[in-house]
Write a protein that holds these residues in place. Structure first.
Motif, mmCIF file in Angstrom:
data_model
loop_
_atom_site.group_PDB
_atom_site.id
_atom_site.type_symbol
_atom_site.label_atom_id
_atom_site.label_comp_id
_atom_site.label_asym_id
_atom_site.label_seq_id
_atom_site.Cartn_x
_atom_site.Cartn_y
_atom_site.Cartn_z
ATOM 1 N N MET A 1 16.310 9.045 101.712
ATOM 2 C CA MET A 1 16.009 7.623 101.543
ATOM 3 C C MET A 1 15.569 7.354 100.108
ATOM 4 N N THR A 2 16.075 6.256 99.537
ATOM 5 C CA THR A 2 15.675 5.951 98.167
ATOM 6 C C THR A 2 14.389 5.132 98.172
ATOM 7 N N ALA A 3 13.601 5.316 97.131
ATOM 8 C CA ALA A 3 12.329 4.596 97.024
ATOM 9 C C ALA A 3 12.598 3.106 96.859
ATOM 10 N N PRO A 4 11.728 2.243 97.381
ATOM 11 C CA PRO A 4 11.935 0.797 97.217
ATOM 12 C C PRO A 4 11.783 0.381 95.761
ATOM 13 N N LEU A 5 12.345 -0.795 95.456
ATOM 14 C CA LEU A 5 12.279 -1.343 94.108
ATOM 15 C C LEU A 5 10.830 -1.685 93.751
ATOM 16 N N HIS A 6 10.494 -1.503 92.479
ATOM 17 C CA HIS A 6 9.161 -1.891 92.001
ATOM 18 C C HIS A 6 8.939 -3.385 92.297
ATOM 19 N N PRO A 7 7.743 -3.780 92.773
ATOM 20 C CA PRO A 7 7.514 -5.181 93.166
ATOM 21 C C PRO A 7 7.655 -6.190 92.023
ATOM 22 N N GLU A 8 7.568 -5.748 90.769
ATOM 23 C CA GLU A 8 7.711 -6.691 89.651
ATOM 24 C C GLU A 8 9.131 -6.685 89.063
ATOM 25 N N VAL A 9 10.091 -6.107 89.801
ATOM 26 C CA VAL A 9 11.492 -6.135 89.358
ATOM 27 C C VAL A 9 12.274 -7.048 90.300
ATOM 28 N N TYR A 10 13.106 -7.922 89.726
ATOM 29 C CA TYR A 10 13.897 -8.877 90.509
ATOM 30 C C TYR A 10 14.894 -8.119 91.387
ATOM 31 N N ALA A 11 14.774 -8.326 92.693
ATOM 32 C CA ALA A 11 15.706 -7.685 93.627
ATOM 33 C C ALA A 11 16.985 -8.509 93.675
ATOM 34 N N PRO A 12 18.160 -7.849 93.725
ATOM 35 C CA PRO A 12 19.427 -8.573 93.722
ATOM 36 C C PRO A 12 19.456 -9.700 94.757
ATOM 37 N N GLU A 13 19.894 -10.886 94.313
ATOM 38 C CA GLU A 13 19.977 -12.078 95.152
ATOM 39 C C GLU A 13 21.354 -12.704 94.976
ATOM 40 N N ALA A 14 21.550 -13.903 95.544
ATOM 41 C CA ALA A 14 22.856 -14.580 95.491
ATOM 42 C C ALA A 14 23.390 -14.691 94.060
ATOM 43 N N ASP A 15 22.497 -14.994 93.100
ATOM 44 C CA ASP A 15 22.953 -15.132 91.705
ATOM 45 C C ASP A 15 23.458 -13.799 91.159
ATOM 46 N N THR A 16 22.758 -12.724 91.518
ATOM 47 C CA THR A 16 23.168 -11.384 91.077
ATOM 48 C C THR A 16 24.555 -11.040 91.625
ATOM 49 N N TYR A 17 24.740 -11.301 92.940
ATOM 50 C CA TYR A 17 26.013 -10.938 93.572
ATOM 51 C C TYR A 17 27.174 -11.744 92.989
ATOM 52 N N LEU A 18 26.934 -13.036 92.748
ATOM 53 C CA LEU A 18 27.992 -13.879 92.184
ATOM 54 C C LEU A 18 28.408 -13.381 90.794
ATOM 55 N N LEU A 19 27.397 -13.096 89.956
ATOM 56 C CA LEU A 19 27.711 -12.635 88.602
ATOM 57 C C LEU A 19 28.370 -11.256 88.638
ATOM 58 N N CYS A 20 27.936 -10.412 89.552
ATOM 59 C CA CYS A 20 28.502 -9.066 89.655
ATOM 60 C C CYS A 20 29.980 -9.126 90.053
ATOM 61 N N GLU A 21 30.296 -9.917 91.070
ATOM 62 C CA GLU A 21 31.694 -10.048 91.510
ATOM 63 C C GLU A 21 32.571 -10.604 90.380
ATOM 64 N N THR A 22 32.046 -11.610 89.699
ATOM 65 C CA THR A 22 32.810 -12.224 88.612
ATOM 66 C C THR A 22 33.033 -11.224 87.477
ATOM 67 N N ALA A 23 31.986 -10.461 87.159
ATOM 68 C CA ALA A 23 32.087 -9.480 86.071
ATOM 69 C C ALA A 23 33.077 -8.373 86.428
ATOM 70 N N THR B 1 18.975 -6.442 82.577
ATOM 71 C CA THR B 1 19.646 -5.843 83.744
ATOM 72 C C THR B 1 18.781 -5.800 85.002
ATOM 73 N N GLY B 2 17.468 -5.889 84.862
ATOM 74 C CA GLY B 2 16.589 -5.842 86.042
ATOM 75 C C GLY B 2 16.748 -4.533 86.793
ATOM 76 N N SER B 3 17.142 -4.626 88.054
ATOM 77 C CA SER B 3 17.290 -3.420 88.886
ATOM 78 C C SER B 3 18.457 -2.541 88.439
ATOM 79 N N GLY B 4 19.335 -3.074 87.591
ATOM 80 C CA GLY B 4 20.511 -2.316 87.154
ATOM 81 C C GLY B 4 21.699 -2.488 88.084
#
Lengths: 61, 187
Positions: free
Chosen positions: B1-23, B38-41
């Motif tokens: 199991m991977t460790a959870p994201l640091h609480p002060e890092v933006y977790a991927p959301e709708a905006d992240t997914y849209l930009l990722c698909e487009t990119a 890059t936030g979470s990368g």
């Protein structure tokens, strides 16, 4: 950071070249070290594989 | 199991997914790609299968998360410590209009805070990005209706860039857009 990253990095202040000093390296990358800007007399650290190029105080001496 | 994201890092959301698909659609094999903030990368790690990707973030927590995701990451403000020209620059900026009295002092806040009008960081980006963009390079920028699409296009126009809306998605009370921004011929 991998050594191949070095040519695309610059001093965040003067945009000049950085000189790499390696303190610890494994097969893949540089783990600990510094990136030095001679013009600004500043050393930017590489810690846990990540270069930190935030502006900082000049080195002493 | 991977460790959870640091609480002060933006977790991927709708905006992240849209930009990722487009990119992923925009990026051609072997291109030199820079992801700013890059936030979470998440986006950088998806792009690096097909391109040479470098990512930046100013947050100490974000760079550690991106590194953990296998991304070549540099801690710097926007691209201050980067000097090479890139074919593609991808940026999901801090874009929420934020008043002084709403401001919190943590790194997650910093990832979202676009200043009073939401365009403070985008404006700085628009003025400086020419330095690291190849002559024929493209920028993919995520813009929200909360930030003001015509105003953002205007900022880039002033710096000699042309913007084109290539994706749009509505999420709750905001419309999300992806702009493809290129140099105007002759500039």
């Amino acid at each position: 950071m991998k050594r191949s990253l070095l040519p695309i990095l610059c001093c965040p202040v003067c945009k000049g070249d950085l000189e790499l000093r390696v303190a610890r390296e494994n097969e893949e990358e540089i783990v600990e070290g510094t990136l030095e800007c001679r013009a600004c007399n500043v050393s930017y650290p590489i810690e846990e594989g990540i270069p930190d190029l935030l502006p900082r105080e000049p080195d002493k001496g | 199991m991977t460790a959870p994201l640091h609480p002060e890092v933006y977790a991927p959301e709708a905006d992240t997914y849209l930009l990722c698909e487009t990119a992923l659609n925009e990026c051609r094999p072997g291109e030199r790609v820079l992801e700013v903030g890059t936030g979470s990368g998440y986006i950088a790690s998806h792009l690096q299968a097909r391109a040479q990707v470098v990512a930046t973030d100013i947050s100490p927590h974000a760079v550690r998360e991106a590194y953990r995701a296998g991304v070549a990451v540099v801690r710097t403000d926007l691209f201050a410590g980067i000097c090479a020209p890139f074919d593609l620059v991808v940026f999901n900026p801090p874009y929420l209009p934020t008043r002084e009295d709403e401001r919190l002092d943590d790194w997650l806040e910093y990832a979202l805070d676009g200043g009073e009008d939401g365009r403070m960081v985008i404006q700085r980006f628009s003025r400086e990005v020419g330095r690291i963009l190849d002559q024929d390079g493209r920028i993919l920028l995520l813009v929200s209706s909360l930030t003001g699409l015509p105003e953002v296009i205007g900022l880039f126009e002033k710096e000699g860039f042309h913007s084109e809306i290539i994706e749009k998605r509505t999420v709750f009370d905001e419309d999300l857009y992806v702009l493809r921004i290129t140099r105007r011929p002759g500039t």
